[in-house]
Design a protein around this motif. Structure first.
Motif, PDB file in Angstrom:
ATOM      1  N   UNK A  30     -10.083   7.640 -21.647  1.00 16.41           N
ATOM      2  CA  UNK A  30     -10.015   8.666 -20.604  1.00 16.41           C
ATOM      3  C   UNK A  30     -10.309   8.022 -19.252  1.00 16.41           C
ATOM      4  N   UNK A  31      -9.411   8.256 -18.275  1.00 15.70           N
ATOM      5  CA  UNK A  31      -9.566   7.663 -16.951  1.00 15.70           C
ATOM      6  C   UNK A  31      -9.273   8.720 -15.887  1.00 15.70           C
ATOM      7  N   UNK A  32     -10.123   8.761 -14.870  1.00 13.69           N
ATOM      8  CA  UNK A  32      -9.840   9.522 -13.653  1.00 13.69           C
ATOM      9  C   UNK A  32      -9.609   8.499 -12.545  1.00 13.69           C
ATOM     10  N   UNK A  33      -8.415   8.508 -11.991  1.00 14.11           N
ATOM     11  CA  UNK A  33      -8.044   7.583 -10.918  1.00 14.11           C
ATOM     12  C   UNK A  33      -8.117   8.337  -9.596  1.00 14.11           C
ATOM     13  N   UNK A  34      -9.039   7.946  -8.721  1.00 15.14           N
ATOM     14  CA  UNK A  34      -9.260   8.694  -7.479  1.00 15.14           C
ATOM     15  C   UNK A  34      -8.372   8.208  -6.331  1.00 15.14           C
ATOM     16  N   UNK A  35      -7.453   7.267  -6.614  1.00 17.33           N
ATOM     17  CA  UNK A  35      -6.745   6.625  -5.512  1.00 17.33           C
ATOM     18  C   UNK A  35      -5.299   6.303  -5.887  1.00 17.33           C
ATOM     19  N   UNK A  36      -4.428   7.316  -5.823  1.00 21.64           N
ATOM     20  CA  UNK A  36      -2.991   7.081  -5.960  1.00 21.64           C
ATOM     21  C   UNK A  36      -2.287   7.769  -4.793  1.00 21.64           C
ATOM     22  N   UNK A  37      -1.039   7.389  -4.562  1.00 25.09           N
ATOM     23  CA  UNK A  37      -0.270   7.951  -3.445  1.00 25.09           C
ATOM     24  C   UNK A  37       1.148   8.265  -3.889  1.00 25.09           C
ATOM     25  N   UNK A  38       1.685   9.364  -3.368  1.00 25.73           N
ATOM     26  CA  UNK A  38       3.056   9.761  -3.644  1.00 25.73           C
ATOM     27  C   UNK A  38       3.949   9.438  -2.455  1.00 25.73           C
ATOM     28  N   UNK A  39       5.238   9.611  -2.634  1.00 27.28           N
ATOM     29  CA  UNK A  39       6.288   9.351  -1.654  1.00 27.28           C
ATOM     30  C   UNK A  39       6.513   7.843  -1.509  1.00 27.28           C
ATOM     31  N   UNK A  40       7.027   7.402  -0.338  1.00 32.80           N
ATOM     32  CA  UNK A  40       7.484   6.027  -0.176  1.00 32.80           C
ATOM     33  C   UNK A  40       6.612   5.253   0.797  1.00 32.80           C
ATOM     34  N   UNK A  41       6.182   4.079   0.387  1.00 34.30           N
ATOM     35  CA  UNK A  41       5.537   3.148   1.304  1.00 34.30           C
ATOM     36  C   UNK A  41       6.571   2.764   2.370  1.00 34.30           C
ATOM     37  N   UNK A  42       6.224   2.844   3.663  1.00 35.94           N
ATOM     38  CA  UNK A  42       7.257   2.725   4.699  1.00 35.94           C
ATOM     39  C   UNK A  42       7.895   1.353   4.839  1.00 35.94           C
ATOM     40  N   UNK A  43       7.338   0.326   4.215  1.00 28.06           N
ATOM     41  CA  UNK A  43       7.826  -1.030   4.464  1.00 28.06           C
ATOM     42  C   UNK A  43       8.614  -1.638   3.313  1.00 28.06           C
ATOM     43  N   UNK A  48      -1.025  -9.723   4.689  1.00 28.30           N
ATOM     44  CA  UNK A  48       0.335  -9.469   4.201  1.00 28.30           C
ATOM     45  C   UNK A  48       1.035  -8.357   4.973  1.00 28.30           C
ATOM     46  N   UNK A  49       0.463  -7.916   6.068  1.00 26.68           N
ATOM     47  CA  UNK A  49       1.062  -6.823   6.823  1.00 26.68           C
ATOM     48  C   UNK A  49       2.260  -7.297   7.638  1.00 26.68           C
ATOM     49  N   UNK A  50       3.173  -6.360   7.872  1.00 33.13           N
ATOM     50  CA  UNK A  50       4.336  -6.643   8.699  1.00 33.13           C
ATOM     51  C   UNK A  50       3.871  -6.967  10.121  1.00 33.13           C
ATOM     52  N   UNK A  51       4.463  -7.980  10.776  1.00 31.82           N
ATOM     53  CA  UNK A  51       3.990  -8.370  12.111  1.00 31.82           C
ATOM     54  C   UNK A  51       4.086  -7.271  13.162  1.00 31.82           C
ATOM     55  N   UNK A  52       4.960  -6.288  12.955  1.00 26.61           N
ATOM     56  CA  UNK A  52       5.069  -5.183  13.902  1.00 26.61           C
ATOM     57  C   UNK A  52       4.217  -3.979  13.509  1.00 26.61           C
ATOM     58  N   UNK A  53       3.492  -4.083  12.399  1.00 25.91           N
ATOM     59  CA  UNK A  53       2.616  -2.992  11.964  1.00 25.91           C
ATOM     60  C   UNK A  53       1.281  -3.578  11.504  1.00 25.91           C
TER      61      UNK A  53
END
Length: 256
Positions: A1-14, A139-144
């Motif tokens: 049994x796991x409760x994951x407190x950190x997920x995200x929906x939709x699209x990562x913009x990069x 690892x971030x995009x240079x413009x973001x």
């Protein structure tokens, strides 16, 4: 049994991610025994129509979440109607909490508006998920380029707020030494494990933060879910410690 407190929906913009479609994300979570996942939205980072972001999040969790996904709406207090967005999260969509991205939304914890958000969330009994970083600066995009949130003012701001519950996402790896111990000493702040680095990272975190205040977070789909599992497996944890981090602490925090 796991409760994951950190997920995200939709699209990562990069870039596209392997599980950035909700049915695939839910399948991945169920594959690994996740029974509940607290979900924010990548759209909350850059979109200005926060009401639309949160409405889509609530609907997607209801339609495709298979009873696993719990929506946590984004709040951007730099936008003029943010108090109404917070009200909708609580009253219209019955969300148990909100998710904040100060570094993407252009404010600091020392700014008065952050205290206003905490006060309103406490009044309404909402959990506040404070995201310290989304991606490593290396690892971030240079413009973001988005630096980590400066967490030093947090202790003073949450002190005395006995009913406030703050979950620090992606912050345990960014904090080091005495700063992590100071945050860990705050009884109403919890930390997830998603960004821990190095062998024995979870065990090391438990030297600075009480067991009852550590929760499981994968940061999926931006991070591989299996990475968080490996963090738990390679640390020398007792069965009691593992159960507390995997699900007991989060369920107690949520009040369910």
């Amino acid at each position: 049994m796991i409760v994951d407190v950190n997920v995200s929906l939709s699209r990562w913009p990069l870039r596209r991610l392997p599980c950035d479609e909700t049915p695939r994300l839910v399948a991945k979570l169920k594959e690994h025994g996740v029974t509940q996942a607290w979900a924010g939205s990548f759209d909350g980072l850059l979109h200005r129509d926060i009401a639309g972001v949160n409405a889509r999040l609530a609907e997607e969790c209801r339609r495709d979440g298979e009873g696993i996904l719990i929506p946590f709406g984004s709040i951007n207090p730099m936008l003029p109607d943010w108090t109404e967005d917070l009200r909708r999260c609580h009253e219209d969509w019955h969300m148990p909490g909100i998710r904040l991205h100060p570094n993407y939304h252009g404010y600091e914890l020392k700014d008065p508006v952050f205290s206003e958000v905490l006060a309103l969330a406490e009044q309404r009994g909402l959990i506040v998920q404070l995201v310290a970083r989304m991606d490593d600066v290396r690892v971030q995009h240079p413009l973001l380029r988005v630096p980590d949130v400066d967490l030093r003012p947090l202790g003073e701001l949450v002190a005395g707020r006995t009913k406030l519950r703050v979950v620090l996402l992606n912050g345990s790896g960014a904090l080091r030494g005495e700063q992590r111990k100071r945050v860990g000493a705050l009884p109403n702040v919890w930390m997830d494990i998603a960004t821990l680095e190095g062998l024995g990272g979870v065990g090391s975190l438990l030297e600075d933060v009480p067991l009852a205040q550590v929760v499981f977070g994968s940061h999926c789909p931006l991070f591989n879910f299996e990475s968080a599992l490996l963090k738990m497996q390679e640390s020398e944890l007792s069965a009691q410690q593992s159960a507390a981090i995997f699900h007991e602490n989060a369920r107690r925090l949520l009040g369910r």
